[in-house]
Design an enzyme around this catalytic site. Structure first.
Site, PDB file in Angstrom:
ATOM      1  N   HIS A 146       0.836  -1.293   0.119  1.00  0.00           N
ATOM      2  CA  HIS A 146      -0.112   0.069   0.020  1.00  0.00           C
ATOM      3  C   HIS A 146       0.945   1.232   0.033  1.00  0.00           C
ATOM      4  O   HIS A 146       2.171   1.307   0.594  1.00  0.00           O
ATOM      5  CB  HIS A 146      -0.906  -0.079   1.308  1.00  0.00           C
ATOM      6  CG  HIS A 146      -1.915   1.095   1.533  1.00  0.00           C
ATOM      7  ND1 HIS A 146      -1.626   2.328   1.798  1.00  0.00           N
ATOM      8  CD2 HIS A 146      -3.265   1.029   1.267  1.00  0.00           C
ATOM      9  CE1 HIS A 146      -2.649   2.856   1.833  1.00  0.00           C
ATOM     10  NE2 HIS A 146      -3.655   1.984   1.345  1.00  0.00           N
ATOM     11  N   ASP A 182       2.899  -4.727   8.123  1.00  0.00           N
ATOM     12  CA  ASP A 182       1.759  -3.888   7.772  1.00  0.00           C
ATOM     13  C   ASP A 182       0.267  -4.761   7.885  1.00  0.00           C
ATOM     14  O   ASP A 182       0.163  -5.594   7.176  1.00  0.00           O
ATOM     15  CB  ASP A 182       1.804  -3.163   6.518  1.00  0.00           C
ATOM     16  CG  ASP A 182       0.597  -2.408   6.009  1.00  0.00           C
ATOM     17  OD1 ASP A 182      -0.475  -2.368   7.083  1.00  0.00           O
ATOM     18  OD2 ASP A 182       0.231  -1.909   5.048  1.00  0.00           O
ATOM     19  N   GLN A 214      -4.792  -5.050   6.726  1.00  0.00           N
ATOM     20  CA  GLN A 214      -5.776  -5.802   6.176  1.00  0.00           C
ATOM     21  C   GLN A 214      -5.846  -7.494   6.672  1.00  0.00           C
ATOM     22  O   GLN A 214      -6.395  -8.158   6.205  1.00  0.00           O
ATOM     23  CB  GLN A 214      -5.324  -6.087   4.652  1.00  0.00           C
ATOM     24  CG  GLN A 214      -5.631  -4.522   4.081  1.00  0.00           C
ATOM     25  CD  GLN A 214      -7.007  -4.304   3.914  1.00  0.00           C
ATOM     26  OE1 GLN A 214      -8.192  -4.883   4.370  1.00  0.00           O
ATOM     27  NE2 GLN A 214      -7.121  -3.001   3.841  1.00  0.00           N
ATOM     28  N   LYS A 221     -10.540  -0.609  10.117  1.00  0.00           N
ATOM     29  CA  LYS A 221     -10.652  -1.709   9.158  1.00  0.00           C
ATOM     30  C   LYS A 221     -11.071  -2.751  10.174  1.00  0.00           C
ATOM     31  O   LYS A 221     -11.142  -4.089   9.394  1.00  0.00           O
ATOM     32  CB  LYS A 221      -9.374  -1.761   8.429  1.00  0.00           C
ATOM     33  CG  LYS A 221      -9.058  -0.693   7.539  1.00  0.00           C
ATOM     34  CD  LYS A 221      -8.008  -1.141   6.541  1.00  0.00           C
ATOM     35  CE  LYS A 221      -7.281   0.119   5.997  1.00  0.00           C
ATOM     36  NZ  LYS A 221      -8.103   0.718   5.003  1.00  0.00           N
ATOM     37  N   CYS A 226      -4.853   2.614  -3.805  1.00  0.00           N
ATOM     38  CA  CYS A 226      -3.706   2.868  -3.095  1.00  0.00           C
ATOM     39  C   CYS A 226      -2.267   2.009  -3.201  1.00  0.00           C
ATOM     40  O   CYS A 226      -1.699   1.846  -2.379  1.00  0.00           O
ATOM     41  CB  CYS A 226      -3.655   3.169  -1.703  1.00  0.00           C
ATOM     42  SG  CYS A 226      -4.937   4.523  -1.350  1.00  0.00           S
TER      43      CYS A 226
HETATM   44  C1  LIG Z   1      -2.521  -2.834   3.628  1.00  0.00           C
HETATM   45  C2  LIG Z   1      -2.931  -1.402   4.089  1.00  0.00           C
HETATM   46  N1  LIG Z   1      -1.851  -0.723   4.644  1.00  0.00           N
HETATM   47  C3  LIG Z   1      -2.194   0.213   5.309  1.00  0.00           C
HETATM   48  C4  LIG Z   1      -3.277   0.863   4.942  1.00  0.00           C
HETATM   49  C5  LIG Z   1      -3.555   2.451   5.492  1.00  0.00           C
HETATM   50  O1  LIG Z   1      -4.405   2.466   6.692  1.00  0.00           O
HETATM   51  P1  LIG Z   1      -4.954   3.877   7.157  1.00  0.00           P
HETATM   52  O2  LIG Z   1      -5.243   4.609   6.085  1.00  0.00           O
HETATM   53  O3  LIG Z   1      -5.958   3.513   8.153  1.00  0.00           O
HETATM   54  O4  LIG Z   1      -3.659   4.419   7.967  1.00  0.00           O
HETATM   55  C6  LIG Z   1      -4.276   0.236   4.390  1.00  0.00           C
HETATM   56  C7  LIG Z   1      -5.413   1.264   3.978  1.00  0.00           C
HETATM   57  O5  LIG Z   1      -6.130   1.461   3.087  1.00  0.00           O
HETATM   58  C8  LIG Z   1      -4.241  -0.746   3.808  1.00  0.00           C
HETATM   59  O6  LIG Z   1      -4.964  -1.559   3.247  1.00  0.00           O
END
Ligand SMILES: Cc1ncc(COP(=O)(O)O)c(C=O)c1O
Lengths: 149, 421
Positions: free
Chosen positions: B138, B215, B218, B241, B379
């Site tokens: 991401h 990370d 998800q 999430k 993203c």
């Molecule tokens: C794999 C992953 N990492 C990081 C993020 C970022 O999360 P946040 O926007 O809640 O900080 C997301 C959110 O879309 C994600 O799907």
């Protein structure tokens, strides 16, 4: 609001077989437009004959709304003067973004099929991408690519 | 192979008893109709819905406890602090961290990763040092590292992905050098759904004495996560999430590492003594929590953890695995539909494109059928580039989704075919 108001036959048709979908090898100006949100990308080719846009074409990929809008735009703007094109830009902008279009749609002709887009706020940028790119290339020939985000 | 088979059999048995509709009733947002059709919410990877218990925890805090934490001797402040710190303990338990000192409240996964890059990375990395990421990250697990590279002269190395959307096998050994300083990797990919073999990757990194950040944004809504068992050094996730509120998330960090890291933001709460000649920082985790935190958010997150533990993450994992298999099968039957991301181990995500229909048009058309999906690059622009698509449509699941939801999606895609016929 029915989906058919958005995806009118003219739009579906111009998406399937876009007009002026080609490169102009000896274009006077070219410019790229990009909508990072949905990945729509287009390159506009423009040929100027004095003050007149003697040829206008595009290439790229995008959703049906953005492709059809670009196709309809090239069809409509080809042969017009720069001033006329800018005037059309203003009209289209009103059509796509104003809540109350009291202006009559007559001068827009076929372009008015895009009026349904107004009801889909997330899609307005798809329809305006080509117009913003055109305006940009007319006003500032040496500009970086347009982004609608 | 037979161990995997055995595990799948057990999962299937658990899944059989799972009553998704029972849980769905806990989510008021899901009771509504959209464009006259029952809402089918399949955009859980963007953000999940909130159960009533989470909504009640947040409003209950504001109605009964509201007060600043860690600084009052009055009754409400004590209660608020207790509730806030109670939420930290719940988050600790949820991911099996050793102590609450390892649980830093942040705004979300994005902030957690930025914290690690700026505190851990900036104080240590030098020009020419290497940071390994994967091609499926991401943007929030790419850009913070790029910023760090600009600041320190470190460089990024990227693990490529296969056509199925899996990490290139053997890439790990190939990419590690004596200059490698860090590995940052998605536990589960938001664009492809791939569950990465993180244990192997961590083992490989640790052999090279390289710390690993996962990370987990998800992963936490779909799988039981045990940071101790995984052995990762940092783990980042967002509350929103995993059925909690926006604005709150967690950075887990191994205590020894966090201890050695400098603060990244200054302010109240993160200090012990402030004098103009020298300031002494607070203990963990407060050293990394400058300013008044999102108290209600943390309490809401704690309620989400309670709720998930009540249902049981193993049950959720088992049920969703079957649901994903069903969705995969149904979508593959749709004319001209191509799944993007077909890893053997997947969770939660069905990313796809349909011949002749741009994802953006698809999104609008299925929305008119009450079906909420995401369209775009999710993203993860490098993933789109890798698969040569401008964008995809993405249906992403939660445990409150059912087979009927996926049937509705398939019917809605059929409508899109009609429009463009
Ligand atoms: C794999 C992953 N990492 C990081 C993020 C970022 O999360 P946040 O926007 O809640 O900080 C997301 C959110 O879309 C994600 O799907």
């Amino acid at each position: 609001m029915d989906l058919k108001d958005l995806y009118q036959d003219v739009i579906v048709d111009h998406n399937r077989s876009p007009r002026n979908f080609r490169r102009i090898a000896d274009a006077s100006r070219t410019l790229e437009g990009f909508n990072p949100l949905c990945g729509d990308k287009l390159t506009l080719y423009l040929k100027l004959d004095g003050d007149r846009i003697s040829d206008l074409s595009f290439e790229g990929s995008g959703c049906a709304i953005s492709v059809a809008s670009a196709s309809l735009m090239t069809e409509r703007v080809k042969g017009k003067t720069v001033r006329e094109a800018e005037h059309l830009f203003d009209r289209m902008h009103d059509l796509l973004t104003r809540d109350n279009v009291n202006a009559d749609l007559e001068p827009l002709g076929k372009l008015a099929v895009l009026s349904g887009v107004r009801e889909y706020p997330s899609r307005v940028k798809c329809a305006t991408l080509c117009w913003h790119t055109l305006k940009n290339v007319l006003e500032h020939p040496g500009n970086p690519p347009v982004s609608t985000e | 192979m037979s161990a995997r088979h055995d595990r799948l059999r057990k999962l299937a048995a658990v899944a059989a008893g799972f009553d998704a509709l029972r849980w769905r009733r806990d989510f008021p947002v899901l009771w509504q109709r959209v464009h006259g059709k029952p809402l089918v919410y399949l955009d859980n990877a963007a953000t999940s819905q909130k159960p009533q218990v989470v909504i009640d925890a947040i409003s209950g805090y504001y109605r009964k406890l509201n007060s600043n934490v860690h600084r009052g001797v009055h009754h409400l402040s004590e209660l608020a602090t207790e509730a806030f710190e109670g939420a930290r303990e719940k988050a600790r338990h949820f991911i099996h961290a050793a102590t609450v000192r390892e649980i830093v409240f942040v705004r979300g996964a994005t902030e957690a990763i930025n914290l690690v890059a700026q505190s851990y990375g900036r104080s240590r990395f030098k020009a020419g040092d290497e940071i390994i990421l994967s091609e499926m990250e991401h943007h929030s697990n790419i850009v913070p590292w790029q910023l760090l590279c600009e600041q320190t002269g470190a460089v990024l190395r990227v693990i490529p992905i296969t056509d199925a959307g899996e990490l290139e096998p053997g890439a790990c050994e190939k990419l590690f050098t004596s200059r490698t300083r860090f590995l940052a990797l998605a536990h589960v990919s938001n664009a492809l759904g791939t569950i990465n073999p993180v244990k192997d990757m961590i083992a490989c990194a640790h052999e090279h004495n390289v710390p690993v950040l996962l990370d987990g944004a998800q992963a936490v809504p779909h799988l039981p996560v045990d940071v101790h068992e995984l052995g990762c050094d940092f783990y980042a996730f967002s509350g929103h999430k995993m059925f909690g509120p926006t604005g709150i998330g967690v950075l887990y960090g191994r205590e020894a590492l966090l201890q050695d890291m400098p603060p990244w933001q200054g302010g109240g709460d993160m200090i012990r003594v402030v004098r103009f000649d020298k300031t002494f920082y607070n203990d963990l985790p407060y050293k990394f929590e400058a300013g008044t935190p999102d108290i209600a958010g943390a309490i809401g997150l704690g309620a989400a953890v309670d709720y998930l533990e009540h249902i049981g993450m193993p049950a959720i994992e088992a049920y969703e695995r079957q649901l994903l298999a069903y969705g995969t099968e149904q979508l593959q039957r749709v004319k001209g539909l191509k799944l993007v991301g077909t890893a053997r181990e997947k969770a939660g995500v069905l990313s796809f494109s349909v011949d002749g229909i741009h994802p953006h048009d698809l999104g609008t058309i299925v929305d008119r059928e009450g079906v909420a999906i995401r369209t775009g690059h999710h993203c993860a622009m490098p993933v789109m580039e890798r698969f040569h698509v401008p964008a995809t449509a993405r249906a992403s699941l939660a445990f409150y989704n059912t087979r009927e939801d996926l049937d509705a999606l398939v019917r809605a895609v059929g409508k899109a075919h009609q429009v463009f016929l």
